[in-house]
Design a protein around this motif. Structure first.
Motif, PDB file in Angstrom:
ATOM      1  N   ALA A 162      -3.151  -5.784   8.021  1.00 32.56           N
ATOM      2  CA  ALA A 162      -2.914  -6.180   6.632  1.00 32.56           C
ATOM      3  C   ALA A 162      -2.633  -4.959   5.757  1.00 32.56           C
ATOM      4  O   ALA A 162      -1.753  -4.984   4.887  1.00 32.56           O
ATOM      5  CB  ALA A 162      -4.109  -6.952   6.096  1.00 32.56           C
ATOM      6  N   LEU A 163      -3.375  -3.878   5.983  1.00 33.81           N
ATOM      7  CA  LEU A 163      -3.168  -2.650   5.219  1.00 33.81           C
ATOM      8  C   LEU A 163      -1.786  -2.075   5.498  1.00 33.81           C
ATOM      9  O   LEU A 163      -1.055  -1.714   4.566  1.00 33.81           O
ATOM     10  CB  LEU A 163      -4.246  -1.637   5.596  1.00 33.81           C
ATOM     11  CG  LEU A 163      -4.091  -0.224   5.027  1.00 33.81           C
ATOM     12  CD1 LEU A 163      -4.103  -0.248   3.504  1.00 33.81           C
ATOM     13  CD2 LEU A 163      -5.188   0.695   5.557  1.00 33.81           C
ATOM     14  N   ALA A 164      -1.384  -1.991   6.768  1.00 31.76           N
ATOM     15  CA  ALA A 164      -0.074  -1.452   7.120  1.00 31.76           C
ATOM     16  C   ALA A 164       1.053  -2.306   6.550  1.00 31.76           C
ATOM     17  O   ALA A 164       2.055  -1.782   6.038  1.00 31.76           O
ATOM     18  CB  ALA A 164       0.048  -1.350   8.639  1.00 31.76           C
ATOM     19  N   THR A 165       0.892  -3.617   6.604  1.00 35.35           N
ATOM     20  CA  THR A 165       1.902  -4.523   6.052  1.00 35.35           C
ATOM     21  C   THR A 165       2.038  -4.335   4.549  1.00 35.35           C
ATOM     22  O   THR A 165       3.140  -4.343   3.995  1.00 35.35           O
ATOM     23  CB  THR A 165       1.534  -5.980   6.380  1.00 35.35           C
ATOM     24  OG1 THR A 165       1.453  -6.137   7.795  1.00 35.35           O
ATOM     25  CG2 THR A 165       2.559  -6.944   5.812  1.00 35.35           C
ATOM     26  N   HIS A 166       0.912  -4.139   3.871  1.00 34.08           N
ATOM     27  CA  HIS A 166       0.930  -3.906   2.430  1.00 34.08           C
ATOM     28  C   HIS A 166       1.702  -2.623   2.095  1.00 34.08           C
ATOM     29  O   HIS A 166       2.504  -2.602   1.152  1.00 34.08           O
ATOM     30  CB  HIS A 166      -0.484  -3.815   1.892  1.00 34.08           C
ATOM     31  CG  HIS A 166      -0.556  -3.535   0.423  1.00 34.08           C
ATOM     32  ND1 HIS A 166      -0.437  -4.534  -0.524  1.00 34.08           N
ATOM     33  CD2 HIS A 166      -0.708  -2.371  -0.263  1.00 34.08           C
ATOM     34  CE1 HIS A 166      -0.516  -4.001  -1.729  1.00 34.08           C
ATOM     35  NE2 HIS A 166      -0.681  -2.688  -1.607  1.00 34.08           N
ATOM     36  N   LEU A 167       1.468  -1.580   2.866  1.00 34.14           N
ATOM     37  CA  LEU A 167       2.155  -0.313   2.603  1.00 34.14           C
ATOM     38  C   LEU A 167       3.656  -0.438   2.858  1.00 34.14           C
ATOM     39  O   LEU A 167       4.468   0.131   2.115  1.00 34.14           O
ATOM     40  CB  LEU A 167       1.557   0.792   3.465  1.00 34.14           C
ATOM     41  CG  LEU A 167       0.109   1.182   3.138  1.00 34.14           C
ATOM     42  CD1 LEU A 167      -0.416   2.184   4.153  1.00 34.14           C
ATOM     43  CD2 LEU A 167       0.002   1.750   1.724  1.00 34.14           C
TER      44      LEU A 167
END
Length: 329
Positions: A162-167
């Motif tokens: 989720a964090l990588a997708t947000h970035l």
């Protein structure tokens, strides 16, 4: 007066006196009344040590940490100790950092406690298997499932994705994972695998000496000072991330305008950093509390409902990744 005097007066064994006073096992009603009457007549005040001796127990739990520095381990330990205290158990702590003969130290501790909690990959797997085979109640924190032990960990992979997708949604295309994992299957490795699954070859792992502010600062100085550096630095934990922010500031770079930085844990300093740190919140204190309750259940002989438990984590978006939430949080 001792527990032995109470047992003699009541005409029962000291183990029966112990069970009657602690409520830890079946005692017939009339027998319990005889014990309580003897306690009252003798004005007996039970000591933890005496009752534990009668039960063949130590009234102590052991917990093994890689080290005791930093807010993450502190929070886990607070949660553990609070519950252990409520349950009437003292806690013996072994920190393995800088220690020799870890195997022998852990074996020696195991002989002094009723049960043991081990954090991460601090203790070699063959010693874990040895302790489990001995029948010692055993709980592993931040560890993969293992026969003979209850395992507890916070969720890592899904939140990392989720964090990588947000970035990616911010338009970043060059990434570094700062504080690369030391051991396959540990928490940081699961975070790295989740990030890698989303970002592929766009993310490069960068090892730090330790998961600390100082190590994050040192590694980030080299990383961000080199040409063609990353647009976003995903850090293994908040302490490494705070070190990266300090390094960026030292190099004259603005976070997040020149480089985005994210962390993991949501320690208090992450909320008050400037800029406030985007991170993944994990229930550190609850992790310790759950471990203490699981161990107590094993010691009492009432096995837990399942052997492996995963506590949920939450992506917390703040300013350090380029997003400025309402109210400036």
């Amino acid at each position: 007066m001792t527990i032995y005097e109470v047992a003699r007066r009541a005409g029962v064994s000291i183990a029966t006196v112990s069970r009657a006073l602690r409520g830890t096992g079946p005692v017939a009603g009339p027998t319990r009344e005889k014990v309580l009457r003897a306690v009252e007549e003798l004005r007996f005040m039970p000591s933890r040590a005496g009752v534990s001796l009668a039960e063949g127990r130590h009234a102590a739990n052991g917990i093994v940490f890689p080290n005791l520095s930093g807010p993450y381990f502190t929070e886990v330990l607070i949660g553990y100790e609070e519950v252990a205290s409520e349950l009437g158990r003292s806690v013996i702590i072994l920190s393995t950092k800088g220690r020799d003969a870890i195997r022998d130290l852990v074996r020696e501790l195991a002989g002094r406690v009723d049960g043991l909690v081990v954090f991460g990959s601090t203790v070699p797997d063959d010693v874990i298997d040895e302790l489990a085979a001995s029948g010692l109640p055993l709980v592993l924190i931040s560890h993969a499932e293992r026969p003979g032990a209850v395992t507890l960990r916070s969720e890592n992979a899904a939140s990392a994705k989720a964090l990588a997708t947000h970035l990616l949604g911010h338009g970043y295309r060059r990434f570094a994972f700062l504080g690369a994992p030391y051991a396959t299957g540990d928490d940081v490795d699961l975070r790295w695998q989740g990030v890698r699954e989303v970002l592929g070859d766009a993310v490069t792992p960068v090892l730090t000496a330790e998961y600390t502010v100082e190590s994050g600062h040192e590694a980030a100085l080299r990383l961000l000072g080199a040409p063609g550096g990353p647009e976003a630095v995903i850090c293994s934990d908040d302490e490494v991330a705070l070190g990266a922010i300090l390094a960026a500031e030292q190099l004259g770079l603005s976070v997040p305008d020149d480089v985005a930085v994210t962390g993991w844990d949501d320690i208090m300093a992450a909320r008050h950093a400037r800029p406030a740190l985007t991170t993944v919140r994990q229930p550190m204190r609850e992790l310790g509390a759950r471990a203490a309750r699981a161990l107590d259940a094993l010691i009492a002989g009432a096995g837990p409902e399942d052997g492996h438990r995963v506590l949920q984590t939450e992506l917390i978006i703040r300013s350090s990744c380029g997003h400025h939430p309402p109210g400036g949080r």
